[in-house]
Design an enzyme around this catalytic site. Structure first.
Site, PDB file in Angstrom:
ATOM      1  N   ARG A 135       0.873  -1.172   0.000  1.00  0.00           N
ATOM      2  CA  ARG A 135       0.000   0.000   0.000  1.00  0.00           C
ATOM      3  C   ARG A 135       0.913   1.226   0.000  1.00  0.00           C
ATOM      4  O   ARG A 135       2.065   1.161   0.429  1.00  0.00           O
ATOM      5  CB  ARG A 135      -0.902   0.008   1.236  1.00  0.00           C
ATOM      6  CG  ARG A 135      -1.823  -1.204   1.344  1.00  0.00           C
ATOM      7  CD  ARG A 135      -2.624  -1.160   2.641  1.00  0.00           C
ATOM      8  NE  ARG A 135      -3.550  -2.290   2.748  1.00  0.00           N
ATOM      9  CZ  ARG A 135      -3.237  -3.463   3.310  1.00  0.00           C
ATOM     10  NH1 ARG A 135      -2.021  -3.652   3.811  1.00  0.00           N
ATOM     11  NH2 ARG A 135      -4.128  -4.432   3.374  1.00  0.00           N
ATOM     12  N   LYS A 160      -1.999  -2.225   7.690  1.00  0.00           N
ATOM     13  CA  LYS A 160      -3.434  -2.105   7.903  1.00  0.00           C
ATOM     14  C   LYS A 160      -3.895  -3.150   8.920  1.00  0.00           C
ATOM     15  O   LYS A 160      -3.534  -4.321   8.828  1.00  0.00           O
ATOM     16  CB  LYS A 160      -4.181  -2.307   6.582  1.00  0.00           C
ATOM     17  CG  LYS A 160      -5.676  -2.030   6.669  1.00  0.00           C
ATOM     18  CD  LYS A 160      -6.318  -2.120   5.300  1.00  0.00           C
ATOM     19  CE  LYS A 160      -7.807  -1.823   5.375  1.00  0.00           C
ATOM     20  NZ  LYS A 160      -8.451  -1.922   4.039  1.00  0.00           N
ATOM     21  N   HIS A 266      -3.029   2.525  -5.511  1.00  0.00           N
ATOM     22  CA  HIS A 266      -3.485   1.195  -5.113  1.00  0.00           C
ATOM     23  C   HIS A 266      -3.638   0.259  -6.307  1.00  0.00           C
ATOM     24  O   HIS A 266      -3.684  -0.957  -6.138  1.00  0.00           O
ATOM     25  CB  HIS A 266      -4.815   1.296  -4.353  1.00  0.00           C
ATOM     26  CG  HIS A 266      -4.986   0.247  -3.296  1.00  0.00           C
ATOM     27  ND1 HIS A 266      -4.211   0.208  -2.157  1.00  0.00           N
ATOM     28  CD2 HIS A 266      -5.825  -0.814  -3.212  1.00  0.00           C
ATOM     29  CE1 HIS A 266      -4.580  -0.824  -1.405  1.00  0.00           C
ATOM     30  NE2 HIS A 266      -5.546  -1.461  -2.024  1.00  0.00           N
ATOM     31  N   ARG A 269      -0.953  -2.332  -6.440  1.00  0.00           N
ATOM     32  CA  ARG A 269      -1.141  -3.466  -5.517  1.00  0.00           C
ATOM     33  C   ARG A 269      -2.102  -4.487  -6.129  1.00  0.00           C
ATOM     34  O   ARG A 269      -1.857  -5.691  -6.084  1.00  0.00           O
ATOM     35  CB  ARG A 269      -1.663  -2.951  -4.184  1.00  0.00           C
ATOM     36  CG  ARG A 269      -1.940  -4.027  -3.132  1.00  0.00           C
ATOM     37  CD  ARG A 269      -2.267  -3.357  -1.806  1.00  0.00           C
ATOM     38  NE  ARG A 269      -2.954  -4.233  -0.879  1.00  0.00           N
ATOM     39  CZ  ARG A 269      -2.346  -5.052  -0.022  1.00  0.00           C
ATOM     40  NH1 ARG A 269      -1.027  -5.123  -0.020  1.00  0.00           N
ATOM     41  NH2 ARG A 269      -3.041  -5.802   0.811  1.00  0.00           N
ATOM     42  N   HIS A 292      -3.757 -10.214   3.739  1.00  0.00           N
ATOM     43  CA  HIS A 292      -5.195 -10.362   3.923  1.00  0.00           C
ATOM     44  C   HIS A 292      -5.498 -11.365   5.035  1.00  0.00           C
ATOM     45  O   HIS A 292      -4.859 -12.413   5.123  1.00  0.00           O
ATOM     46  CB  HIS A 292      -5.859 -10.848   2.621  1.00  0.00           C
ATOM     47  CG  HIS A 292      -5.896  -9.821   1.551  1.00  0.00           C
ATOM     48  ND1 HIS A 292      -6.062 -10.129   0.213  1.00  0.00           N
ATOM     49  CD2 HIS A 292      -5.769  -8.467   1.595  1.00  0.00           C
ATOM     50  CE1 HIS A 292      -6.059  -9.024  -0.500  1.00  0.00           C
ATOM     51  NE2 HIS A 292      -5.883  -8.008   0.313  1.00  0.00           N
ATOM     52  N   TYR A 301      -9.202 -11.384  -6.956  1.00  0.00           N
ATOM     53  CA  TYR A 301      -8.205 -11.250  -8.015  1.00  0.00           C
ATOM     54  C   TYR A 301      -8.238 -12.430  -8.974  1.00  0.00           C
ATOM     55  O   TYR A 301      -7.765 -12.319 -10.105  1.00  0.00           O
ATOM     56  CB  TYR A 301      -6.811 -11.083  -7.406  1.00  0.00           C
ATOM     57  CG  TYR A 301      -6.686  -9.830  -6.579  1.00  0.00           C
ATOM     58  CD1 TYR A 301      -6.764  -8.574  -7.170  1.00  0.00           C
ATOM     59  CD2 TYR A 301      -6.504  -9.894  -5.201  1.00  0.00           C
ATOM     60  CE1 TYR A 301      -6.666  -7.411  -6.418  1.00  0.00           C
ATOM     61  CE2 TYR A 301      -6.400  -8.739  -4.442  1.00  0.00           C
ATOM     62  CZ  TYR A 301      -6.486  -7.507  -5.047  1.00  0.00           C
ATOM     63  OH  TYR A 301      -6.398  -6.360  -4.306  1.00  0.00           O
TER      64      TYR A 301
END
Length: 319
Positions: A135, A160, A266, A269, A292, A301
């Site tokens: 990020r 995050k 972003h 990413r 994640h 994705y």
């Protein structure tokens, strides 16, 4: 209490819970906006129904997105719960459903075309966003100690969700990073000669490490031009560059290409994850590299990469 005292009480509750500075700014913004909108003069006048009215105002008059509306709600509920001690469980408000969006991605040629139009430190940042799946805030928050050339890894701390993870360090970024590190050494040496040299640290780390924050390994890889006062502890320090500066450079770089896709920081990413999956890498590995919690977040994705359509041929292409 509904004025500066109320805002300061919210700030204290945020810092007690060690929320990020970005979250602090967001929560204080929405609570200030809330107070100004209703012109409150005392906390006793604030009721849960005011939250409903305020969210309706944002949706109907300000036309904000569902995510912005949700952000405002979280900020207000936090203040009600931790400062006013008022229950908000029975709010009567039709929450806007956040749409599920398929991310825009670049193929390898497009990504490198955009990066080639970036220059200096901004090109290196672009390489790290695309080459390591970072990020933007994670790339800017890299400190010298977070780089392991021998194992070609990057360590992301307090990402995050306050999660740490290990990312791959693209081989082609090693020389540019070493050049950037030399710039950091020179900048740091100058700061020390001026009686400065402190890196910007979260309050908890500052308490733990104190003046050792002057050591080189704590310095950011992408330091800002000027030293500033720390927003929490008020000491003079050198923070990393502002994310806005990269976004402006990226916008100019995209304008020099013929790519018609909407591209943000972003996007790199998203493209990192999609292109790894297209090359046959395991989705669990990609999940780990992205940080994640749930593989379901990473699965989006597979749709972008077309992996859910493997072996399926369009009827238009039947012979």
């Amino acid at each position: 209490m509904a004025g500066s005292g109320y805002i300061e009480a919210i700030r204290q509750q945020i810092r007690v819970r060690h929320y990020s500075y970005q979250t602090e700014k967001s929560y204080l913004y929405w609570n200030r906006y809330f107070i100004r909108y209703f012109k409150f003069t005392a906390a006793k006048h604030i009721l849960p129904t005011h939250i409903e009215q305020f969210l309706c105002f944002l949706a109907n008059e300000r036309r904000v997105s569902s995510s912005t509306q949700q952000q405002a709600l979280c900020a207000l509920v936090f203040a009600f719960k931790h400062v006013l001690a008022i229950d908000t469980d029975n709010l009567q408000f039709p929450y806007a459903k956040t749409p599920t969006r398929i991310p825009q991605v670049l193929n390898d040629v497009e990504a490198k075309q955009v990066i080639d139009n970036l220059h200096g430190k901004y090109q290196l940042i672009g390489c790290l966003l695309y080459g390591a799946g970072l990020r933007l805030t994670e790339a800017l928050s890299i400190r010298l100690k977070d780089i392991d050339f021998e194992n070609r890894t990057l360590f992301v701390f307090r990402g995050k969700g306050k999660k740490d993870r290990v990312c791959i360090l693209p081989k082609m970024t090693i020389d540019p990073i070493q050049q950037q590190m030399q710039h950091v050494r020179e900048t740091h040496a100058h700061d020390l000669s001026q009686g400065l040299g402190m890196a910007s640290l979260p309050p908890s780390l500052l308490k733990k490490f104190g003046t050792s924050a002057k050591q080189l390994h704590w310095q950011y890889l992408f330091p800002s031009i000027h030293c500033v006062s720390h927003p929490v502890n008020d000491y003079r320090c050198r923070h990393h560059i502002d994310p806005t500066t990269f976004r402006k450079a990226l916008k100019k770089a995209v304008q020099k290409t013929t790519i018609t896709k909407r591209i943000t920081a972003h996007t790199f990413r998203h493209s990192f994850a999609t292109n790894l999956l297209r090359r046959g890498h395991d989705i669990r590995t990609v999940q780990e590299l992205l940080g994640h919690n749930d593989v379901k977040t990473t699965q989006i994705y597979t749709h972008v990469a077309g992996l859910h359509q493997t072996g399926v041929q369009s009827p238009m292409d039947y012979s």
